[in-house]
Design a protein around this motif. Structure first.
Motif, PDB file in Angstrom:
ATOM      1  N   HIS A   1      -3.521  15.581  -4.763  1.00 44.59           N
ATOM      2  CA  HIS A   1      -3.531  14.133  -4.895  1.00 44.59           C
ATOM      3  C   HIS A   1      -3.619  13.708  -6.360  1.00 44.59           C
ATOM      4  CE1 HIS A   1      -5.328  14.118  -0.566  1.00 44.59           C
ATOM      5  NE2 HIS A   1      -4.019  14.271  -0.560  1.00 44.59           N
ATOM      6  N   MET A   2      -4.341  14.471  -7.171  1.00 43.79           N
ATOM      7  CA  MET A   2      -4.380  14.170  -8.611  1.00 43.79           C
ATOM      8  C   MET A   2      -2.994  14.282  -9.216  1.00 43.79           C
ATOM      9  SD  MET A   2      -6.939  13.029 -10.328  1.00 43.79           S
ATOM     10  CE  MET A   2      -6.153  13.364 -11.902  1.00 43.79           C
ATOM     11  N   LYS A   3      -2.265  15.322  -8.858  1.00 39.04           N
ATOM     12  CA  LYS A   3      -0.909  15.488  -9.388  1.00 39.04           C
ATOM     13  C   LYS A   3      -0.006  14.351  -8.917  1.00 39.04           C
ATOM     14  CE  LYS A   3      -0.415  19.903  -8.165  1.00 39.04           C
ATOM     15  NZ  LYS A   3       0.194  21.259  -8.072  1.00 39.04           N
ATOM     16  N   GLU A   4      -0.168  13.961  -7.660  1.00 43.36           N
ATOM     17  CA  GLU A   4       0.636  12.852  -7.144  1.00 43.36           C
ATOM     18  C   GLU A   4       0.306  11.556  -7.862  1.00 43.36           C
ATOM     19  OE1 GLU A   4       1.681  10.610  -2.898  1.00 43.36           O
ATOM     20  OE2 GLU A   4       0.539  12.490  -2.904  1.00 43.36           O
ATOM     21  N   LEU A   5      -0.984  11.300  -8.078  1.00 46.96           N
ATOM     22  CA  LEU A   5      -1.379  10.079  -8.775  1.00 46.96           C
ATOM     23  C   LEU A   5      -0.826  10.057 -10.197  1.00 46.96           C
ATOM     24  CD1 LEU A   5      -2.963   7.438  -8.766  1.00 46.96           C
ATOM     25  CD2 LEU A   5      -5.012   8.733  -9.425  1.00 46.96           C
ATOM     26  N   LEU A   6      -0.900  11.167 -10.882  1.00 43.41           N
ATOM     27  CA  LEU A   6      -0.336  11.244 -12.238  1.00 43.41           C
ATOM     28  C   LEU A   6       1.160  10.936 -12.235  1.00 43.41           C
ATOM     29  CD1 LEU A   6      -2.281  14.334 -13.596  1.00 43.41           C
ATOM     30  CD2 LEU A   6      -2.080  12.152 -14.802  1.00 43.41           C
ATOM     31  N   ARG A   7       1.863  11.419 -11.232  1.00 44.94           N
ATOM     32  CA  ARG A   7       3.308  11.187 -11.165  1.00 44.94           C
ATOM     33  C   ARG A   7       3.653   9.752 -10.791  1.00 44.94           C
ATOM     34  NH1 ARG A   7       3.616  16.628  -7.710  1.00 44.94           N
ATOM     35  NH2 ARG A   7       3.769  18.157  -9.413  1.00 44.94           N
ATOM     36  N   VAL A   8       2.778   9.122  -9.994  1.00 45.07           N
ATOM     37  CA  VAL A   8       3.050   7.762  -9.525  1.00 45.07           C
ATOM     38  C   VAL A   8       2.804   6.724 -10.609  1.00 45.07           C
ATOM     39  CG1 VAL A   8       2.130   5.954  -8.000  1.00 45.07           C
ATOM     40  CG2 VAL A   8       2.710   8.195  -7.074  1.00 45.07           C
ATOM     41  N   LEU A   9       1.759   6.902 -11.400  1.00 42.12           N
ATOM     42  CA  LEU A   9       1.394   5.882 -12.380  1.00 42.12           C
ATOM     43  C   LEU A   9       2.478   5.714 -13.449  1.00 42.12           C
ATOM     44  CD1 LEU A   9      -2.416   6.530 -12.921  1.00 42.12           C
ATOM     45  CD2 LEU A   9      -1.311   4.830 -11.458  1.00 42.12           C
ATOM     46  N   ASP A  10       2.799   4.454 -13.715  1.00 43.43           N
ATOM     47  CA  ASP A  10       3.860   4.117 -14.661  1.00 43.43           C
ATOM     48  C   ASP A  10       3.286   3.166 -15.703  1.00 43.43           C
ATOM     49  OD1 ASP A  10       6.076   3.174 -16.028  1.00 43.43           O
ATOM     50  OD2 ASP A  10       7.213   2.643 -14.229  1.00 43.43           O
ATOM     51  N   PRO A  11       3.216   3.581 -16.967  1.00 41.97           N
ATOM     52  CA  PRO A  11       2.642   2.692 -17.993  1.00 41.97           C
ATOM     53  C   PRO A  11       3.379   1.372 -18.105  1.00 41.97           C
ATOM     54  CG  PRO A  11       3.733   4.594 -18.994  1.00 41.97           C
ATOM     55  CD  PRO A  11       3.651   4.874 -17.530  1.00 41.97           C
ATOM     56  N   GLY A  12       4.662   1.347 -17.717  1.00 38.90           N
ATOM     57  CA  GLY A  12       5.418   0.104 -17.749  1.00 38.90           C
ATOM     58  C   GLY A  12       4.959  -0.911 -16.720  1.00 38.90           C
TER      59      GLY A  12
ATOM     60  N   ALA B   1       0.826  -1.207   0.000  1.00 36.77           N
ATOM     61  CA  ALA B   1       0.000   0.000   0.000  1.00 36.77           C
ATOM     62  C   ALA B   1       0.859   1.255   0.000  1.00 36.77           C
ATOM     63  CB  ALA B   1      -0.938  -0.002   1.202  1.00 36.77           C
ATOM     64  N   GLY B   2       0.390   2.241  -0.755  1.00 33.14           N
ATOM     65  CA  GLY B   2       1.017   3.550  -0.758  1.00 33.14           C
ATOM     66  C   GLY B   2       0.064   4.577  -0.184  1.00 33.14           C
ATOM     67  N   ALA B   3      -0.154   5.650  -0.925  1.00 33.28           N
ATOM     68  CA  ALA B   3      -0.989   6.758  -0.455  1.00 33.28           C
ATOM     69  C   ALA B   3      -2.456   6.349  -0.326  1.00 33.28           C
ATOM     70  CB  ALA B   3      -0.853   7.934  -1.407  1.00 33.28           C
ATOM     71  N   THR B   4      -3.148   6.984   0.628  1.00 37.93           N
ATOM     72  CA  THR B   4      -4.586   6.812   0.834  1.00 37.93           C
ATOM     73  C   THR B   4      -5.247   8.184   0.855  1.00 37.93           C
ATOM     74  OG1 THR B   4      -4.255   4.805   2.149  1.00 37.93           O
ATOM     75  CG2 THR B   4      -6.379   5.920   2.374  1.00 37.93           C
TER      76      THR B   4
END
Length: 252
Positions: free
Chosen positions: A226-237, A106-109
């Protein structure tokens, strides 16, 4: 996009998800050159990962039953779990997980809003419910520039959100940052793309977007930071997916 097409998008706010109110902007293509092509469908995802150690890791995720877990593709190594408080509630919680050799970590909530009337396992346009299921996360975009995501990012003036929400709150800025949820859309295109493989009556325009302080038409909304953080966290790989629904439905 021609004028009738733009008018159709503008009129679709009450017929589809939150993204139905956004307008494709002339001069901004509906797809990006670096977006990955994929077969149309509800939740198309990439081919399985060759890393056997990850594939052999435990599949357990808190709050998810065996039927829900079985719908998460083996290739997925990131999962954003959106758990609704109740079937008819507009309140939910978002938890970001990454799969490692030790299992899902688990990461951010974050707190979140979903659709006004809660959830549906057979979402229809205009039902004011968010779709239950497991869907790919392949494309981002927004009215503001790329905050540092590795997803294909579609920066366009068409990400506008005029008017007010169900509680009278202003919607301006709601689409400053969005992530398309691959429900009834064509992956590898802008979130503004109007293609609906299941037909227009099944809704569409289901996104993660910036929270405006109230329920949505079908999307999941979280605070701007949180939207900006989620965008940065997601990795298409890592082939990210969203697992979303009310707590009872997910625990099956």
């Amino acid at each position: 996009m021609n004028r009738p097409r733009v008018a159709l998008l503008a009129a679709s706010l009450l017929l589809t998800g939150c993204g139905g109110g956004a307008m494709a902007s002339p001069g901004h293509p509906s797809g990006a050159a670096n977006a990955q092509a994929s077969t149309p469908g509800i939740s198309p995802l990439a081919s399985p990962s060759p890393q056997m150690s990850i594939a052999a890791a435990p599949l357990y995720l808190p709050g998810l039953g065996q039927r829900t877990l079985a719908r998460i593709p083996s290739a997925a190594r990131q999962a954003v779990v959106v758990t609704g408080r109740a079937r008819n509630s507009a309140l939910s919680t978002v938890v970001v997980y990454e799969r490692t050799t030790a299992g899902w970590q688990a990461g951010a909530t974050w707190p979140a809003h979903n659709a006004l009337k809660g959830w549906s396992d057979h979402h229809m346009g205009g039902d004011l419910r968010s779709p239950i299921g497991v869907f790919g996360l392949t494309d981002g975009g927004g009215l503001l520039g790329n905050p540092g995501t590795r997803l294909p990012y579609h920066h366009a003036g068409g990400f506008t959100s005029p008017g007010t929400g169900f509680k009278g709150e202003p919607l301006a800025g709601s689409f400053d940052y969005v992530i398309a949820i691959n429900y009834n859309r064509r992956p590898g295109t802008s979130p503004l793309d109007w293609t609906r493989p299941l037909g227009a009556n099944r809704g569409g325009g289901i996104w993660f977007h910036v929270d405006h302080g109230g329920p949505t038409h079908g999307c999941v909304s979280i605070a701007e930071n949180h939207m900006k953080e989620l965008l940065r966290v997601l990795d298409p790989g890592l082939h990210p997916v969203v697992v979303m629904g009310d707590a009872t439905s997910l625990d099956r």
